[in-house]
Design a protein around this motif. Sequence first.
Motif: not given
Length: 139
Positions: A19-25
């Motif tokens: 929701e608030y962060f991309a998985a790659n982060e």
Amino acid sequence: YVVADKSVCLALFDMNCPEYFAANEKADYCLFLDSKPVGYELCTLNGSVAGAFGVTDHGSNQSRIDWILLDLNQQGAGVGTSIMTRVIERAIQMEVVTIHIATSHKAFGFFEKFGAVTVSRTEHGWGAGMHKIEMELRL
């Protein structure tokens, strides 16, 4: 924050993804936590970790908010406001005049409530479908 807090911080990340962060982060967040970041703090509510955040001095009266995460189960409890109050207090102690914020298109409204303004937007800047918003909060 101490290294023993890493698992609870990663649980906060997972709660906020996608929701608030991309998985790659997540890999970047792990590297950040492993670096034993000075000034990274946990926010607790009723004995549980309700958030994590940091403020980094970038010289020339500039600072940056680092990895602000909130426990979504605590929304409405004032945790975000408490964290931003602490961020602003720390910035003032560091004699900062501008706090830089890198956030997503889904969370930038939170920072606007405290007076932050958008300075740039990068489509898919955090990953597919997650747009990067650069903001500044002048004190």
